[in-house]
Design a protein around this motif. Structure first.
Motif, mmCIF file in Angstrom:
data_model
loop_
_atom_site.group_PDB
_atom_site.id
_atom_site.type_symbol
_atom_site.label_atom_id
_atom_site.label_comp_id
_atom_site.label_asym_id
_atom_site.label_seq_id
_atom_site.Cartn_x
_atom_site.Cartn_y
_atom_site.Cartn_z
ATOM 1 N N ALA A 158 -4.904 13.591 -25.381
ATOM 2 C CA ALA A 158 -6.166 12.851 -25.428
ATOM 3 C C ALA A 158 -7.266 13.700 -24.801
ATOM 4 C CB ALA A 158 -6.056 11.534 -24.657
ATOM 5 N N VAL A 159 -8.489 13.242 -24.936
ATOM 6 C CA VAL A 159 -9.589 13.784 -24.147
ATOM 7 C C VAL A 159 -9.634 12.984 -22.846
ATOM 8 C CG1 VAL A 159 -12.063 14.231 -23.986
ATOM 9 C CG2 VAL A 159 -10.885 14.457 -26.194
ATOM 10 N N TYR A 160 -9.643 13.681 -21.731
ATOM 11 C CA TYR A 160 -9.628 13.037 -20.416
ATOM 12 C C TYR A 160 -11.024 13.083 -19.800
ATOM 13 C CZ TYR A 160 -4.576 12.585 -20.385
ATOM 14 O OH TYR A 160 -3.285 12.209 -20.675
ATOM 15 N N TYR A 161 -11.427 11.935 -19.277
ATOM 16 C CA TYR A 161 -12.747 11.781 -18.672
ATOM 17 C C TYR A 161 -12.608 11.237 -17.252
ATOM 18 C CZ TYR A 161 -14.278 11.621 -23.593
ATOM 19 O OH TYR A 161 -14.515 11.882 -24.926
ATOM 20 N N CYS A 162 -13.588 11.536 -16.413
ATOM 21 C CA CYS A 162 -13.671 10.860 -15.129
ATOM 22 C C CYS A 162 -15.003 10.108 -15.054
ATOM 23 C CB CYS A 162 -13.513 11.808 -13.949
ATOM 24 S SG CYS A 162 -14.673 13.189 -13.879
ATOM 25 N N GLY A 163 -14.975 9.003 -14.338
ATOM 26 C CA GLY A 163 -16.159 8.173 -14.154
ATOM 27 C C GLY A 163 -16.243 7.734 -12.697
ATOM 28 N N LYS A 164 -17.426 7.292 -12.262
ATOM 29 C CA LYS A 164 -17.601 6.879 -10.879
ATOM 30 C C LYS A 164 -17.903 5.386 -10.779
ATOM 31 C CE LYS A 164 -22.568 8.006 -10.362
ATOM 32 N NZ LYS A 164 -23.026 6.612 -10.458
ATOM 33 N N ASP A 165 -17.504 4.805 -9.662
ATOM 34 C CA ASP A 165 -17.762 3.409 -9.352
ATOM 35 C C ASP A 165 -18.211 3.345 -7.901
ATOM 36 O OD1 ASP A 165 -15.753 0.333 -9.721
ATOM 37 O OD2 ASP A 165 -17.850 0.662 -9.163
ATOM 38 N N LYS A 183 -15.372 -0.274 -18.111
ATOM 39 C CA LYS A 183 -16.664 -0.941 -17.961
ATOM 40 C C LYS A 183 -17.217 -0.821 -16.550
ATOM 41 C CE LYS A 183 -15.736 -4.309 -21.601
ATOM 42 N NZ LYS A 183 -15.550 -5.751 -21.929
ATOM 43 N N ARG A 184 -16.363 -0.598 -15.575
ATOM 44 C CA ARG A 184 -16.803 -0.530 -14.181
ATOM 45 C C ARG A 184 -17.365 0.846 -13.821
ATOM 46 N NH1 ARG A 184 -15.672 -4.246 -10.239
ATOM 47 N NH2 ARG A 184 -16.095 -2.561 -8.757
ATOM 48 N N TYR A 185 -17.138 1.830 -14.671
ATOM 49 C CA TYR A 185 -17.437 3.204 -14.321
ATOM 50 C C TYR A 185 -18.596 3.744 -15.153
ATOM 51 C CZ TYR A 185 -12.936 2.941 -11.951
ATOM 52 O OH TYR A 185 -11.919 2.575 -11.129
ATOM 53 N N ASP A 186 -19.245 4.781 -14.622
ATOM 54 C CA ASP A 186 -20.338 5.400 -15.355
ATOM 55 C C ASP A 186 -20.397 6.893 -15.053
ATOM 56 O OD1 ASP A 186 -22.816 3.900 -13.114
ATOM 57 O OD2 ASP A 186 -21.533 5.644 -12.829
ATOM 58 N N SER A 187 -21.461 7.532 -15.562
ATOM 59 C CA SER A 187 -21.703 8.970 -15.353
ATOM 60 C C SER A 187 -20.618 9.823 -15.980
ATOM 61 C CB SER A 187 -21.845 9.300 -13.853
ATOM 62 O OG SER A 187 -22.891 8.550 -13.274
ATOM 63 N N TRP A 188 -20.156 9.420 -17.149
ATOM 64 C CA TRP A 188 -19.104 10.157 -17.854
ATOM 65 C C TRP A 188 -19.582 11.549 -18.222
ATOM 66 C CZ3 TRP A 188 -14.810 7.352 -17.648
ATOM 67 C CH2 TRP A 188 -14.903 5.963 -17.644
ATOM 68 N N GLY A 189 -18.640 12.498 -18.155
ATOM 69 C CA GLY A 189 -18.941 13.843 -18.611
ATOM 70 C C GLY A 189 -18.530 14.039 -20.056
ATOM 71 N N GLN A 190 -18.383 15.299 -20.447
ATOM 72 C CA GLN A 190 -18.005 15.634 -21.824
ATOM 73 C C GLN A 190 -16.511 15.502 -22.060
ATOM 74 O OE1 GLN A 190 -20.286 16.406 -24.330
ATOM 75 N NE2 GLN A 190 -21.649 15.648 -22.729
ATOM 76 N N GLY A 191 -15.754 15.446 -20.981
ATOM 77 C CA GLY A 191 -14.309 15.328 -21.107
ATOM 78 C C GLY A 191 -13.636 16.687 -21.243
ATOM 79 N N THR A 192 -12.321 16.681 -21.067
ATOM 80 C CA THR A 192 -11.526 17.897 -21.238
ATOM 81 C C THR A 192 -10.298 17.543 -22.073
ATOM 82 O OG1 THR A 192 -10.478 19.758 -20.065
ATOM 83 C CG2 THR A 192 -10.282 17.584 -19.029
ATOM 84 N N GLN A 193 -10.030 18.358 -23.071
ATOM 85 C CA GLN A 193 -8.945 18.073 -24.017
ATOM 86 C C GLN A 193 -7.594 18.466 -23.427
ATOM 87 O OE1 GLN A 193 -9.013 16.787 -27.401
ATOM 88 N NE2 GLN A 193 -6.797 16.737 -27.025
ATOM 89 N N VAL A 194 -6.658 17.538 -23.503
ATOM 90 C CA VAL A 194 -5.271 17.808 -23.122
ATOM 91 C C VAL A 194 -4.418 17.603 -24.370
ATOM 92 C CG1 VAL A 194 -3.307 17.018 -21.760
ATOM 93 C CG2 VAL A 194 -5.579 17.168 -20.713
ATOM 94 N N THR A 195 -3.673 18.617 -24.747
ATOM 95 C CA THR A 195 -2.795 18.550 -25.912
ATOM 96 C C THR A 195 -1.385 18.900 -25.471
ATOM 97 O OG1 THR A 195 -4.601 19.200 -27.382
ATOM 98 C CG2 THR A 195 -2.361 19.377 -28.245
ATOM 99 N N VAL A 196 -0.475 17.968 -25.707
ATOM 100 C CA VAL A 196 0.929 18.176 -25.355
ATOM 101 C C VAL A 196 1.717 18.313 -26.657
ATOM 102 C CG1 VAL A 196 2.910 17.329 -24.065
ATOM 103 C CG2 VAL A 196 0.583 16.772 -23.308
#
Length: 124
Positions: free
Chosen positions: A92-99, A109-122
């Motif tokens: 998946a593409v992995y994202y982090c958000g802040k609360d 829904k509780r989080y915001d300020s998402w970045g572009q994400g980073t792709q993880v492929t297994v």
């Protein structure tokens, strides 16, 4: 602009490991709870793990419990997601958000300020 920046993704074989990093741009990361989320093609964004601002409280989705570990180093202003025993379904593409407040919630829904994400492929 308040934004989080994700990094550390890549291609890994099943059973392998990766460590993702989440850093802040435009604000002080230390004050916020941080959540890691992932989104596979055609699926909704799902919560993976979250951590309080102090790092003392954490929560995990059942699908990653025992395999993923969230941690933070406020001195370095970074939140990590250590992923072990990776499976193809972790792709998946992995994202982090802040609360602003830690609740243990893995709802995006509780989080915001998402970045572009980073792709993880297994995949083998």
């Amino acid at each position: 602009q308040l934004q989080l920046v994700e990094s550390g993704g890549g291609l890994v074989q099943p059973g392998g490991s990766l460590r993702l990093s989440c850093t802040a741009s435009g604000f002080v990361l230390d004050y916020y709870a941080i959540g890691w989320f992932r989104q596979a093609p055609g699926k909704e964004r799902e919560g993976v793990s979250c951590i309080s601002s102090s790092g003392f409280a954490t929560n995990y989705a059942d699908s990653v419990k025992g395999r993923f570990t969230i941690s933070r180093d406020n001195a370095k202003k970074v939140v990590y997601l250590e992923m072990d025993s990776l499976k193809p379904e972790d792709t998946a593409v992995y994202y982090c958000g802040k609360d602003l407040y830690y609740s243990g919630s893995l709802s995006a829904k509780r989080y915001d300020s998402w970045g572009q994400g980073t792709q993880v492929t297994v995949s083998s």
